[in-house]
Motif scaffolding. Structure first.
Motif, PDB file in Angstrom:
ATOM      1  N   PRO A 251     -28.549  -5.880 -22.001  1.00  0.00           N
ATOM      2  CA  PRO A 251     -29.092  -7.235 -22.224  1.00  0.00           C
ATOM      3  C   PRO A 251     -28.103  -8.190 -22.882  1.00  0.00           C
ATOM      4  O   PRO A 251     -28.104  -9.389 -22.573  1.00  0.00           O
ATOM      5  CB  PRO A 251     -30.296  -6.982 -23.139  1.00  0.00           C
ATOM      6  CG  PRO A 251     -30.716  -5.586 -22.825  1.00  0.00           C
ATOM      7  CD  PRO A 251     -29.458  -4.833 -22.517  1.00  0.00           C
ATOM      8  N   TYR A 252     -27.256  -7.674 -23.753  1.00  0.00           N
ATOM      9  CA  TYR A 252     -26.251  -8.535 -24.386  1.00  0.00           C
ATOM     10  C   TYR A 252     -25.217  -8.996 -23.365  1.00  0.00           C
ATOM     11  O   TYR A 252     -24.837 -10.169 -23.330  1.00  0.00           O
ATOM     12  CB  TYR A 252     -25.577  -7.799 -25.536  1.00  0.00           C
ATOM     13  CG  TYR A 252     -24.476  -8.587 -26.208  1.00  0.00           C
ATOM     14  CD1 TYR A 252     -24.758  -9.789 -26.847  1.00  0.00           C
ATOM     15  CD2 TYR A 252     -23.159  -8.134 -26.194  1.00  0.00           C
ATOM     16  CE1 TYR A 252     -23.747 -10.527 -27.461  1.00  0.00           C
ATOM     17  CE2 TYR A 252     -22.152  -8.862 -26.811  1.00  0.00           C
ATOM     18  CZ  TYR A 252     -22.443 -10.056 -27.441  1.00  0.00           C
ATOM     19  OH  TYR A 252     -21.446 -10.783 -28.042  1.00  0.00           O
ATOM     20  N   THR A 253     -24.772  -8.081 -22.512  1.00  0.00           N
ATOM     21  CA  THR A 253     -23.822  -8.445 -21.463  1.00  0.00           C
ATOM     22  C   THR A 253     -24.438  -9.463 -20.513  1.00  0.00           C
ATOM     23  O   THR A 253     -23.773 -10.417 -20.081  1.00  0.00           O
ATOM     24  CB  THR A 253     -23.378  -7.202 -20.664  1.00  0.00           C
ATOM     25  OG1 THR A 253     -23.012  -6.160 -21.566  1.00  0.00           O
ATOM     26  CG2 THR A 253     -22.204  -7.514 -19.763  1.00  0.00           C
ATOM     27  N   ALA A 259     -23.995 -17.291 -19.549  1.00  0.00           N
ATOM     28  CA  ALA A 259     -23.396 -18.482 -20.160  1.00  0.00           C
ATOM     29  C   ALA A 259     -22.125 -18.924 -19.450  1.00  0.00           C
ATOM     30  O   ALA A 259     -21.595 -19.998 -19.739  1.00  0.00           O
ATOM     31  CB  ALA A 259     -23.090 -18.208 -21.631  1.00  0.00           C
ATOM     32  N   VAL A 260     -21.620 -18.099 -18.523  1.00  0.00           N
ATOM     33  CA  VAL A 260     -20.396 -18.451 -17.802  1.00  0.00           C
ATOM     34  C   VAL A 260     -20.737 -19.459 -16.712  1.00  0.00           C
ATOM     35  O   VAL A 260     -21.550 -19.187 -15.832  1.00  0.00           O
ATOM     36  CB  VAL A 260     -19.749 -17.208 -17.162  1.00  0.00           C
ATOM     37  CG1 VAL A 260     -18.512 -17.597 -16.368  1.00  0.00           C
ATOM     38  CG2 VAL A 260     -19.392 -16.190 -18.233  1.00  0.00           C
ATOM     39  N   PRO A 261     -20.160 -20.653 -16.738  1.00  0.00           N
ATOM     40  CA  PRO A 261     -20.472 -21.669 -15.721  1.00  0.00           C
ATOM     41  C   PRO A 261     -19.960 -21.262 -14.347  1.00  0.00           C
ATOM     42  O   PRO A 261     -18.921 -20.615 -14.216  1.00  0.00           O
ATOM     43  CB  PRO A 261     -19.737 -22.918 -16.230  1.00  0.00           C
ATOM     44  CG  PRO A 261     -18.644 -22.398 -17.102  1.00  0.00           C
ATOM     45  CD  PRO A 261     -19.167 -21.134 -17.719  1.00  0.00           C
ATOM     46  N   SER A 262     -20.712 -21.619 -13.319  1.00  0.00           N
ATOM     47  CA  SER A 262     -20.317 -21.307 -11.948  1.00  0.00           C
ATOM     48  C   SER A 262     -19.644 -22.521 -11.315  1.00  0.00           C
ATOM     49  O   SER A 262     -20.058 -23.666 -11.517  1.00  0.00           O
ATOM     50  CB  SER A 262     -21.546 -20.906 -11.121  1.00  0.00           C
ATOM     51  OG  SER A 262     -21.201 -20.733  -9.773  1.00  0.00           O
ATOM     52  N   ILE A 273     -31.039 -17.285 -23.342  1.00  0.00           N
ATOM     53  CA  ILE A 273     -30.776 -17.792 -24.683  1.00  0.00           C
ATOM     54  C   ILE A 273     -31.181 -16.726 -25.699  1.00  0.00           C
ATOM     55  O   ILE A 273     -32.355 -16.336 -25.761  1.00  0.00           O
ATOM     56  CB  ILE A 273     -31.541 -19.095 -24.960  1.00  0.00           C
ATOM     57  CG1 ILE A 273     -31.251 -20.141 -23.863  1.00  0.00           C
ATOM     58  CG2 ILE A 273     -31.185 -19.629 -26.338  1.00  0.00           C
ATOM     59  CD1 ILE A 273     -29.818 -20.580 -23.814  1.00  0.00           C
ATOM     60  N   LEU A 274     -30.213 -16.253 -26.466  1.00  0.00           N
ATOM     61  CA  LEU A 274     -30.517 -15.262 -27.493  1.00  0.00           C
ATOM     62  C   LEU A 274     -31.036 -15.964 -28.744  1.00  0.00           C
ATOM     63  O   LEU A 274     -30.489 -16.981 -29.177  1.00  0.00           O
ATOM     64  CB  LEU A 274     -29.260 -14.459 -27.841  1.00  0.00           C
ATOM     65  CG  LEU A 274     -28.654 -13.625 -26.713  1.00  0.00           C
ATOM     66  CD1 LEU A 274     -27.392 -12.927 -27.196  1.00  0.00           C
ATOM     67  CD2 LEU A 274     -29.658 -12.605 -26.190  1.00  0.00           C
ATOM     68  N   ARG A 293     -32.282  -9.382 -31.458  1.00  0.00           N
ATOM     69  CA  ARG A 293     -32.064 -10.526 -30.579  1.00  0.00           C
ATOM     70  C   ARG A 293     -32.398 -10.219 -29.125  1.00  0.00           C
ATOM     71  O   ARG A 293     -32.269 -11.094 -28.263  1.00  0.00           O
ATOM     72  CB  ARG A 293     -30.614 -10.984 -30.681  1.00  0.00           C
ATOM     73  CG  ARG A 293     -30.149 -11.267 -32.094  1.00  0.00           C
ATOM     74  CD  ARG A 293     -28.664 -11.569 -32.138  1.00  0.00           C
ATOM     75  NE  ARG A 293     -28.357 -12.866 -31.601  1.00  0.00           N
ATOM     76  CZ  ARG A 293     -27.145 -13.250 -31.226  1.00  0.00           C
ATOM     77  NH1 ARG A 293     -26.130 -12.417 -31.323  1.00  0.00           N
ATOM     78  NH2 ARG A 293     -26.941 -14.449 -30.733  1.00  0.00           N
ATOM     79  N   CYS A 294     -32.796  -8.992 -28.843  1.00  0.00           N
ATOM     80  CA  CYS A 294     -32.986  -8.548 -27.463  1.00  0.00           C
ATOM     81  C   CYS A 294     -34.332  -9.004 -26.901  1.00  0.00           C
ATOM     82  O   CYS A 294     -35.379  -8.769 -27.514  1.00  0.00           O
ATOM     83  CB  CYS A 294     -32.886  -7.023 -27.388  1.00  0.00           C
ATOM     84  SG  CYS A 294     -33.054  -6.365 -25.713  1.00  0.00           S
ATOM     85  N   PRO A 295     -34.347  -9.638 -25.735  1.00  0.00           N
ATOM     86  CA  PRO A 295     -35.613 -10.086 -25.131  1.00  0.00           C
ATOM     87  C   PRO A 295     -36.430  -8.935 -24.535  1.00  0.00           C
ATOM     88  O   PRO A 295     -37.590  -9.134 -24.174  1.00  0.00           O
ATOM     89  CB  PRO A 295     -35.151 -11.050 -24.028  1.00  0.00           C
ATOM     90  CG  PRO A 295     -33.765 -10.625 -23.697  1.00  0.00           C
ATOM     91  CD  PRO A 295     -33.176 -10.088 -24.959  1.00  0.00           C
ATOM     92  N   PHE A 296     -35.852  -7.731 -24.451  1.00  0.00           N
ATOM     93  CA  PHE A 296     -36.553  -6.595 -23.836  1.00  0.00           C
ATOM     94  C   PHE A 296     -36.856  -5.479 -24.839  1.00  0.00           C
ATOM     95  O   PHE A 296     -37.176  -4.366 -24.440  1.00  0.00           O
ATOM     96  CB  PHE A 296     -35.707  -6.008 -22.693  1.00  0.00           C
ATOM     97  CG  PHE A 296     -35.218  -7.021 -21.713  1.00  0.00           C
ATOM     98  CD1 PHE A 296     -36.099  -7.647 -20.839  1.00  0.00           C
ATOM     99  CD2 PHE A 296     -33.876  -7.372 -21.663  1.00  0.00           C
ATOM    100  CE1 PHE A 296     -35.650  -8.587 -19.937  1.00  0.00           C
ATOM    101  CE2 PHE A 296     -33.418  -8.308 -20.761  1.00  0.00           C
ATOM    102  CZ  PHE A 296     -34.306  -8.927 -19.892  1.00  0.00           C
ATOM    103  N   LYS A 297     -36.767  -5.749 -26.119  1.00  0.00           N
ATOM    104  CA  LYS A 297     -36.878  -4.673 -27.105  1.00  0.00           C
ATOM    105  C   LYS A 297     -38.262  -4.018 -27.086  1.00  0.00           C
ATOM    106  O   LYS A 297     -39.277  -4.648 -26.804  1.00  0.00           O
ATOM    107  CB  LYS A 297     -36.572  -5.194 -28.500  1.00  0.00           C
ATOM    108  CG  LYS A 297     -37.668  -6.070 -29.104  1.00  0.00           C
ATOM    109  CD  LYS A 297     -37.348  -6.374 -30.562  1.00  0.00           C
ATOM    110  CE  LYS A 297     -38.478  -7.221 -31.178  1.00  0.00           C
ATOM    111  NZ  LYS A 297     -38.226  -7.520 -32.588  1.00  0.00           N
ATOM    112  N   GLN A 298     -38.243  -2.713 -27.351  1.00  0.00           N
ATOM    113  CA  GLN A 298     -39.453  -1.913 -27.515  1.00  0.00           C
ATOM    114  C   GLN A 298     -39.403  -1.275 -28.901  1.00  0.00           C
ATOM    115  O   GLN A 298     -38.389  -1.355 -29.603  1.00  0.00           O
ATOM    116  CB  GLN A 298     -39.527  -0.842 -26.428  1.00  0.00           C
ATOM    117  CG  GLN A 298     -39.535  -1.390 -25.008  1.00  0.00           C
ATOM    118  CD  GLN A 298     -40.826  -2.110 -24.669  1.00  0.00           C
ATOM    119  OE1 GLN A 298     -41.901  -1.678 -25.072  1.00  0.00           O
ATOM    120  NE2 GLN A 298     -40.730  -3.211 -23.938  1.00  0.00           N
TER     121      GLN A 298
END
Length: 331
Positions: A251-253, A259-262, A273-274, A293-298
């Motif tokens: 999730p961090y990666t 955030a890398v623009p295309s 957004i963390l 900070r993880c949006p998928f934490k359990q």
């Protein structure tokens, strides 16, 4: 199969925090907290992560410019964490570093010739002053500078030229491994590409191996064969370049990649957004250090440190989401 040039096992570098009157318990800043990776001969391993994640401390710990707290470092089949000062000095000729700030890393009172000559003389390369002076001139040419600069001082050069001198000093002793610690972050964007291309050219001509530390994903992508993503003193994902950029797993990666623009206006990327700030390395969270900070934490993420999971050939991720023992928690 050839053995890796460098093997790092459970590397930890902790710094004691000065105790105050009210805090009697001894605390440590866990700058590096259990790294495991290897570097093959002739490859570039990129290390990327936010400022303060322990990248630079890791590089200096491998060279023992900072003494590791724990762990094992094997270079060319020899375990170097227990070497005495004399044997370590001999080994250092095989391992060099290019620092982030090219001005701070060069002695302002010494000429370029003296700076490069000192490295050559220390490691007893060449016979006599004439041969060493010729070697210095060859080094300047190898990094794209004129031999006539030999009597100039660091303040007489631009930032990019000073970094070329730093690179020349690193290759002066014919090393096998160079650790490049954010070598282009202090340079103008127009100069960065020139220095990155120089690194690539020297790698091919001299058969070098790199650990390339950076916080800019585009820089790491340009120079690396494999990439390790660091967060709070640990590598959370390690992969070949193609796999990491096409299919980030941790999730961090994923947040970093979003955030890398295309450059393609038709490509729509969902920005992740963390929330919250990076925790303090002196008081890291329990379990997975990214869970705050993880949006998928359990719930398991708060209690158990994730192990390194081999999800594919040469690809590792430290996340309970990919662990067979806990995968039911994420259904």
């Amino acid at each position: 199969m050839n053995k890796p040039l460098l093997i790092v096992e459970n590397l930890k570098t902790h710094f004691p925090v000065k105790k105050s009157f009210f805090k009697q318990k001894k605390q440590f800043v866990k700058a590096v907290d259990g790294l495991n990776f290897y570097v093959n001969r002739g490859e570039t391993l990129g290390i990327v992560g936010e400022s303060g994640c322990g990248k630079s401390t890791m590089g200096r710990s491998i060279l023992r410019l900072i003494e590791p707290t724990e762990g094992r470092i094997t270079f060319k089949g020899e375990e170097i964490t227990s070497l005495n000062e004399r044997d370590l000095r001999k080994m250092r000729g095989e391992m060099q570093i290019v620092f982030q700030d090219p001005f701070a890393s060069l002695n302002p009172k010494m000429t370029v010739g003296a700076i490069l000559g000192e490295a050559i003389q220390t490691h007893q390369i060449g016979q006599g002053s004439r041969e060493r002076a010729k070697k210095v001139q060859e080094l300047l040419v190898n990094v794209g500078l004129s031999p006539s600069y030999i009597d100039r001082y660091p303040h007489e050069f631009s930032g990019g030229q000073r970094q070329r001198i730093g690179i020349a000093r690193a290759i002066a002793v014919n090393p096998s491994l160079i650790i490049a610690d954010e070598p282009v972050s202090a340079l103008d964007v127009s100069v960065q590409a020139q220095i990155l291309n120089l690194f690539q050219d020297l790698k091919e001509s001299l058969g070098l191996t790199y650990i390339f530390i950076a916080h800019d994903l585009s820089v790491v992508k340009h120079v690396s064969d494999r990439i390790g993503v660091m967060y709070l003193g640990r590598i959370v994902e390690l992969s070949n370049k193609k796999g990491l950029f096409q299919n980030p797993l941790h999730p961090y990666t994923q947040a970093l990649m979003s955030a890398v623009p295309s450059l393609d206006p038709d490509v729509k990327k969902e920005r992740i957004i963390l929330t919250g700030d990076v925790p303090s390395p002196s008081n890291p969270p329990s379990g997975c250090t990214f869970h705050t900070r993880c949006p998928f934490k359990q719930s398991i993420c708060e209690m158990v440190v994730p192990r390194e999971i081999n999800v594919a050939e040469g690809r590792y991720v430290s996340c309970h989401k990919y662990d067979d023992e806990f995968e039911e928690s994420f259904v």
